[in-house]
Design an enzyme around this catalytic site. Structure first.
Site, PDB file in Angstrom:
ATOM      1  N   ASP A   1     -12.536  -7.181  26.971  1.00 30.25           N
ATOM      2  CA  ASP A   1     -13.058  -6.396  25.976  1.00 30.25           C
ATOM      3  C   ASP A   1     -13.252  -7.122  24.786  1.00 30.25           C
ATOM      4  OD1 ASP A   1     -12.948  -4.446  27.870  1.00 30.25           O
ATOM      5  OD2 ASP A   1     -11.370  -3.238  26.770  1.00 30.25           O
TER       6      ASP A   1
ATOM      7  N   ASP B   1     -15.088   8.742  32.065  1.00 31.16           N
ATOM      8  CA  ASP B   1     -14.101   8.817  30.836  1.00 31.16           C
ATOM      9  C   ASP B   1     -13.416  10.249  30.568  1.00 31.16           C
ATOM     10  OD1 ASP B   1     -14.944   5.985  30.932  1.00 31.16           O
ATOM     11  OD2 ASP B   1     -15.707   5.993  28.909  1.00 31.16           O
TER      12      ASP B   1
END
Length: 249
Positions: A138, A17
């Site tokens: 998500d 990330d």
């Protein structure tokens, strides 16, 4: 031979990330909870050297709508060995950002917010690019999270039904409340999603131990294809070779 060893292998995707040009990890996806782990290129190379077949690469700044790491993302993809596939996510919401993401050479692109907020565009992209597109679901409870997990994005089951109708090739399912917490994956959520689709599912969020990877591998016959592993690897809970061994790779 044990019964476990006959279960098909689980694909592991170490996460890289990127925020502010650095490899970071968040807790529950919240901006401001970043822990820095250095150069994203080094991180990707480390996972490749340790046997990764895939890397899950995320532009967090693009996901949060606060900028982008486009140049460093391109370098990560370009310099990662060709035998390692890249799944790219973060801020891909229109033709321009999709084309830029595809131009990096990433094998697969994850759509997030755009798949929730712009259904017609998402359906068109799914139809045009097929296997090159996955959709990230998500979730908090059964409510989807959008825009870097800062806004609600609709009901999980109604959105999944729409994506199924559009022919979505693959889903990346994250329990937002588990992500970066090292509290274990949400196996019930994964089972519920897999009951409603015949498409492959990738799990994300909460993996803390080799036992968690073993538990996820047991879901492979139900449709689980892979699992994204982040904080546990960076925190040294186990090594990637150990995890790959449990995953059957």
């Amino acid at each position: 031979m044990s019964e476990f060893s006959t279960i098909p292998a689980l694909t592991l995707l170490p996460a890289v990330d990127v925020a502010g040009g650095k490899a970071v990890r968040l807790t529950q996806g919240e901006a401001g909870t970043e822990t820095s782990y250095g150069d994203p290129i080094d991180a990707a190379h480390e996972w490749a050297d340790q046997g990764a077949e895939w890397i899950h690469l995320v532009d967090l700044d693009a996901a949060f709508g606060r900028g982008s790491n486009r140049s460093i993302i391109k370098k990560v993809v370009k310099t990662t060995p060709r035998n390692v596939n890249i799944e790219l996510s973060g801020g891909i919401r229109d033709d321009a950002t999709l084309e830029a993401a595809l131009a990096t050479g990433a094998k697969r692109i994850n759509l997030g917010t755009a798949a929730l907020e712009n259904p017609e565009w998402a359906a068109h992209v799914i139809a045009e690019y097929g296997e090159a597109i996955a959709v990230g679901l998500d979730v908090r409870g059964t409510t989807l999270a959008a825009r870097g997990w800062t806004e609600e994005g609709g009901d999980l089951w109604s959105v999944l039904e729409r994506l199924e109708s559009a022919g979505c090739a693959r889903y990346v399912v994250t329990d937002v409340t588990k992500d970066g917490t090292l509290k274990g994956p949400n196996l019930d959520l994964l089972r519920s999603v897999m009951e409603r689709t015949h498409r492959p599912v990738i799990a994300s969020g909460g993996v803390a131990s080799l036992d968690d990877i073993a538990a996820l591998r047991e879901l492979v016959p139900l449709g689980l294809e892979g699992a994204i592993v982040g904080k546990a690897l960076y925190a040294g809970a186990f090594t990637l070779p150990e995890a790959l061994d449990v995953a059957g790779r």
